[in-house]
Design a protein around this motif. Sequence first.
Motif, short mmCIF file in Angstrom:
data_model
loop_
_atom_site.label_atom_id
_atom_site.label_comp_id
_atom_site.label_asym_id
_atom_site.label_seq_id
_atom_site.Cartn_x
_atom_site.Cartn_y
_atom_site.Cartn_z
N MET B 79 -16.20 113.20 -107.80
CA MET B 79 -16.90 112.06 -108.37
C MET B 79 -17.00 112.17 -109.89
O MET B 79 -16.80 111.20 -110.61
CB MET B 79 -18.31 111.96 -107.78
CG MET B 79 -18.32 111.63 -106.31
SD MET B 79 -17.46 110.10 -105.97
CE MET B 79 -17.31 110.12 -104.21
N GLN B 82 -13.95 111.15 -111.54
CA GLN B 82 -13.72 109.70 -111.53
C GLN B 82 -14.45 108.99 -112.66
O GLN B 82 -13.95 108.03 -113.21
CB GLN B 82 -14.27 109.12 -110.23
CG GLN B 82 -13.57 109.58 -108.99
CD GLN B 82 -12.57 108.56 -108.55
OE1 GLN B 82 -12.78 107.39 -108.73
NE2 GLN B 82 -11.47 109.02 -108.00
N VAL B 83 -15.65 109.48 -112.90
CA VAL B 83 -16.53 108.77 -113.81
C VAL B 83 -15.99 108.81 -115.22
O VAL B 83 -15.53 109.85 -115.70
CB VAL B 83 -17.93 109.42 -113.77
CG1 VAL B 83 -18.76 108.97 -114.94
CG2 VAL B 83 -18.61 109.07 -112.48
N GLN B 169 -2.54 113.02 -114.76
CA GLN B 169 -2.98 111.67 -114.41
C GLN B 169 -1.81 110.82 -113.92
O GLN B 169 -1.99 109.92 -113.10
CB GLN B 169 -3.63 111.04 -115.66
CG GLN B 169 -4.47 109.82 -115.38
CD GLN B 169 -5.68 110.16 -114.52
OE1 GLN B 169 -6.11 111.30 -114.46
NE2 GLN B 169 -6.21 109.16 -113.85
N HIS B 172 -1.44 110.37 -110.17
CA HIS B 172 -2.35 109.39 -109.59
C HIS B 172 -1.83 107.99 -109.83
O HIS B 172 -1.83 107.14 -108.94
CB HIS B 172 -3.74 109.52 -110.21
CG HIS B 172 -4.47 110.73 -109.74
ND1 HIS B 172 -4.99 110.84 -108.48
CD2 HIS B 172 -4.75 111.89 -110.36
CE1 HIS B 172 -5.56 112.01 -108.35
NE2 HIS B 172 -5.42 112.67 -109.47
N GLU B 173 -1.37 107.77 -111.04
CA GLU B 173 -0.90 106.43 -111.39
C GLU B 173 0.31 106.05 -110.55
O GLU B 173 0.39 104.93 -110.01
CB GLU B 173 -0.57 106.36 -112.88
CG GLU B 173 -1.81 106.17 -113.72
CD GLU B 173 -1.61 106.61 -115.15
OE1 GLU B 173 -0.45 106.76 -115.59
OE2 GLU B 173 -2.62 106.80 -115.85
N ALA B 176 -0.79 105.21 -107.16
CA ALA B 176 -1.49 103.93 -107.12
C ALA B 176 -0.52 102.77 -107.16
O ALA B 176 -0.68 101.78 -106.46
CB ALA B 176 -2.47 103.85 -108.30
N GLY B 181 -4.46 104.04 -101.81
CA GLY B 181 -5.85 103.84 -102.23
C GLY B 181 -6.48 105.16 -102.64
O GLY B 181 -5.85 106.21 -102.51
N PRO B 182 -7.70 105.11 -103.14
CA PRO B 182 -8.37 106.32 -103.63
C PRO B 182 -8.48 107.41 -102.56
O PRO B 182 -8.21 108.58 -102.83
CB PRO B 182 -9.77 105.82 -104.01
CG PRO B 182 -9.64 104.35 -104.14
CD PRO B 182 -8.54 103.91 -103.28
N ARG B 185 -5.08 108.88 -101.89
CA ARG B 185 -4.65 109.69 -103.04
C ARG B 185 -5.30 111.05 -103.02
O ARG B 185 -4.69 112.06 -103.34
CB ARG B 185 -5.00 108.97 -104.34
CG ARG B 185 -4.08 107.83 -104.69
CD ARG B 185 -4.04 107.63 -106.19
NE ARG B 185 -5.36 107.39 -106.75
CZ ARG B 185 -5.92 106.21 -106.84
NH1 ARG B 185 -5.29 105.15 -106.39
NH2 ARG B 185 -7.10 106.06 -107.35
#
Lengths: 282, 277
Positions: B79, B82-83, B169, B172-173, B176, B181-182, B185
Amino acid sequence: MVENRFWLNLLSHLVLGLGVLLVAFPIWIAFVASTHSAQGLVSGTIPFWPGDLFLENFSQVLSGGNDGSVGVSAMLMLFNSLVMALGISIGKIVISLMAAYAIVFFRFPLRSVCFWIIFMTLMLPVEVRIMPTFQVVANLNLLDSYTGLTLPLIASATATFLLRQFYMTIPPELVEAARVDGAGPVKFLFDILLPLSRTNLAALFVIMFIYGWNQYLWPLLVTTDEHYYTIVMGIQRMLAVGDDEVAWNIVMPTTLLAMLPPVGVVLMMQRLFVKGLVETEK
Amino acid sequence: MAPQLLVTLVFFIWPAGQAVWQSFLVEDAFGLSTEFVWFENYAQIFTDSRYYHTLWTTIIFSAGVTLMSMGVSLLLAVMADQVVRGAQVYKTLLIWPYAVAPAVAGVLWLFMFHPTVGVLAYMLDTIGIEWNHFLDGDQALLLVIIAAAWKQISYNFLFFLAGLQAIPQSLHEAAAIDGAGPGRRFFTITFPLLSPTTFFLLVVNVVYAFFDTFGIIHAVTKGGPGDSTRTLVYNVFDDGFVGLDLGGSAAQSVVLMVLVGLMTVVQFRFVERKVQY
């Protein structure tokens, strides 16, 4: 963030908030408990908001004149803890600085034997070898002394190991350049190696300070004279009152005091600490 | 060099040697005479059903602590990763329990679960669960597990976060864009890439649960009620200092030393080589 999703973001914040609450909840309770009287705590309904006895309880704890204490003030116990933590952290750093220096930069007979003797200690926490270590310290007449508190705990190779790892990354060209310029081993250590390893040493210091401050079993065993009690073990002594009611309004302020210094050190030196912890242990 | 060798020799090699030597001896009740008995102490340990019970408790305890603290901190780290805004603040708010002494953590949780004064015990009581870890062994074990896991959360969190931030990163991209989805992933990219960190933490947490939690157990339950929270390290201490069975305690120390040695070897050899991507 790959895509921007409002709900996902909200969920993250929610979970993190809950996590922070979970982590902080015990502290809140401890703080609340340290602002009430002993009667207020045991009378059945548990208060959730702070009372008005904050100053009273804390001054009582610090001066030590109360019914729930172990005979010495928290002030003295804090001082003992400080001596122990500083002794261990500084002692460890100095000793392992020299040892790592010798192991990495010098060739001498039995070098690898020395290396293995020191690194065997990496594997064994104090708790495992506690009984025999206690006998050794007792034989050396070091019970109830600051030396007895600190010295046996310096015998661990974590710091040496980390420093060795760091020294190995120093290019041999640097060593040669120093030698060509006429710097002896001592000058090399103080003028080149120490400045280079300043951040590592600081991070190491934070970790060792916490390690030393939080020692529990060892001070419990080697001190019988309450003037050498450290604060972490002093709490245990306060709890061990047999069938009496534990004076929670005294124990809880002491608990808060006991964790204030190490937590403060971590928060103040957060960046260094995180760097040291994550980078060196991997 | 010399100072560390000296300290190591006096406070480490000497005691360790003595532990090994003592594990072959039996002392009479007054410490007047000792007898060399070869492996009798070891035989006694390994035929003692109580020792196996302790071993079992230790295993449950370590598994509980490891799973609980690693699970919570993995969730929090994911989390926090993510933030976008406020990640640093959360980090600061989450790392400080690292500095709390195990014994102090134990006392904090003891207070909250205390049957007569504790807040949580009171809450549990209102929903019909009677909490008294002074009598109920399972509850006592749960209490020390919670306290130990709580303290370890920040350590795991830091390492998980560092591990997560090391994952590029772009992966992830790309996923995506391919429509993952999250959740997907996380399980197909993040978790596998995190496995070196996870294994490292697994070993560290087990070692922590084995040894560093002595303070929690001693301050909170003293191994009781009955033997329900007696772990191996607590047993060494209790047999040696309280029971004064020096030979038996020393033999247990030696067994533990071997165990730690094995774990260290596992950590250095096996984990570091096999779990690489």
